[in-house]
Motif scaffolding. Structure first.
Motif, short mmCIF file in Angstrom:
data_model
loop_
_atom_site.label_atom_id
_atom_site.label_comp_id
_atom_site.label_asym_id
_atom_site.label_seq_id
_atom_site.Cartn_x
_atom_site.Cartn_y
_atom_site.Cartn_z
N PHE A 190 51.74 -11.32 -3.94
CA PHE A 190 50.40 -11.38 -4.55
C PHE A 190 50.41 -10.58 -5.86
O PHE A 190 50.84 -9.43 -5.92
CB PHE A 190 49.34 -10.82 -3.62
N GLY A 191 49.89 -11.21 -6.91
CA GLY A 191 49.83 -10.55 -8.21
C GLY A 191 51.04 -10.78 -9.08
O GLY A 191 51.00 -10.49 -10.28
N MET A 192 52.12 -11.33 -8.53
CA MET A 192 53.32 -11.61 -9.31
C MET A 192 53.13 -12.90 -10.12
O MET A 192 52.50 -13.85 -9.65
CB MET A 192 54.54 -11.74 -8.39
N PRO A 193 53.68 -12.95 -11.33
CA PRO A 193 53.42 -14.10 -12.22
C PRO A 193 53.76 -15.45 -11.60
O PRO A 193 52.95 -16.38 -11.68
CB PRO A 193 54.29 -13.81 -13.44
N ARG A 194 54.93 -15.59 -11.00
CA ARG A 194 55.32 -16.89 -10.44
C ARG A 194 54.38 -17.30 -9.31
O ARG A 194 53.93 -18.45 -9.24
CB ARG A 194 56.77 -16.82 -9.94
N PHE A 195 54.06 -16.37 -8.43
CA PHE A 195 53.17 -16.66 -7.31
C PHE A 195 51.79 -17.06 -7.81
O PHE A 195 51.21 -18.06 -7.33
CB PHE A 195 53.07 -15.42 -6.41
N ASP A 200 47.64 -21.06 -8.45
CA ASP A 200 46.58 -21.54 -9.35
C ASP A 200 46.75 -23.03 -9.66
O ASP A 200 45.78 -23.80 -9.62
CB ASP A 200 46.58 -20.74 -10.65
N GLU A 201 47.98 -23.44 -9.98
CA GLU A 201 48.24 -24.84 -10.29
C GLU A 201 47.98 -25.74 -9.08
O GLU A 201 47.40 -26.82 -9.22
CB GLU A 201 49.69 -25.02 -10.76
N LEU A 202 48.40 -25.31 -7.90
CA LEU A 202 48.18 -26.12 -6.71
C LEU A 202 46.70 -26.23 -6.37
O LEU A 202 46.24 -27.29 -5.91
CB LEU A 202 48.96 -25.54 -5.53
#
Length: 302
Positions: A190-195, A200-202
């Motif tokens: 949580f909070g990591m850029p990739r995650f 968000d995209e999904l």
């Protein structure tokens, strides 16, 4: 009592790491009359950007809150190795931060995945990105190598690839279970850029993902069974087994074991699909002569 013991072990670990670092290694003038060879508490506090009182309480095993940001600062100030860093986060009951780029599986782990053919197998990282797979897996779900690297993700495929909706029997039930498992498995991301980009995209692309993600359901993985309707091989049923890769933190190996004799018989067809070879239905086994022993059973999941 368990929490107190954990805090005591955290305090002892911090003290041991502090006492092994010399002022010169930390870039601090040694000064006269140092009674210990290591750093003082106030020096570690200064290097970490926390108050001396707070750090003293930490080494006294007081019941105080320790954030991931402070743990990261302490790890940097104490010059912890990667294994020491993970140990520090575990003692503080926190998930370690995301592995740096390039810290994924090595060639030996990919060779293990290849050696599992004709059984489909793949590797997922901490964000469920596909970081390794064999030809049988590519023949089952499609070749991830043909996708943009940002889209080589298990959840991304399940929720954005129309072919997966047809491939998975009971797509809705399996997809919803995956969301609950993903939320539980990736709580340290949580909070990591990739995650954050991925979720968000999904949410924007898939109404189902948005609904199930906002339900905040959680589920452990456990061994699970999945059914497929494959365009070339037909009906397939697999039992999934998950293994953690100790030499690649955050990476998990998934092996697909056939749940019945018919699926076991069709395994070579998946490799053929990935290799571009024509798929021919395997002929049924000839009946055994009356005096012959019964053939051994094909590989099945335990």
């Amino acid at each position: 009592m368990a929490d107190l013991e954990r805090r005591r072990r955290l305090a002892e670990f911090l003290r041991s790491r502090r006492e092994r670092i010399t002022p010169r290694e930390a870039g601090i003038p040694a000064g006269p009359r140092r009674r210990t060879p290591g750093l003082r508490r106030e020096e570690v506090a200064q290097l970490s950007g926390v108050s001396v009182t707070w750090y003293t309480w930490l080494e006294q095993a007081r019941d105080i809150t320790v954030s991931r940001q402070v743990l990261t600062s302490l790890a940097r100030a104490l010059m912890l190795s990667s294994v020491e860093r993970r140990h520090l986060f575990a003692l503080a009951d926190e998930q370690p931060p995301e592995q740096p780029p390039g810290g994924g599986p090595g060639p030996a782990l990919q060779r293990l995945v290849d050696a599992l053919e004709p059984h489909p197998a793949y590797l997922l990282d901490a964000n469920w990105d596909l970081v390794g797979w064999n030809r049988a897996e590519a023949g089952l779900i499609g070749d991830p190598a043909q996708l943009d690297p940002a889209e080589r993700n298990l959840l991304w495929l399940v929720f954005t690839d129309p072919a997966l909706r047809t491939l998975l029997v009971d797509w809705q039930g399996q997809a919803r279970d995956l969301v609950a498992q993903f939320r539980a498995d990736t709580r340290g991301q949580f909070g990591m850029p990739r995650f954050e980009w991925l979720t968000d995209e999904l949410r924007q692309r898939s109404p189902e993902f948005r609904t199930w993600w906002e339900a905040h359901d959680l589920a452990d993985f456990g061994s699970s069974r999945r059914e497929f309707t494959h365009p070339a091989a037909g009906a397939l049923t697999f039992d999934y087994v998950k293994l953690a890769a100790l030499d690649a933190p955050g990476v998990k190996l998934f092996a697909c074991m056939p749940a019945d004799a018919e699926t076991a018989r069709k395994l070579p067809e998946l490799v053929a699909v990935a290799s571009g070879a024509p798929v021919t239905a395997a002929a049924p086994a000839a009946p055994a002569a009356p005096a012959a022993p019964t053939p051994s059973a094909p590989l099945t999941a335990s």
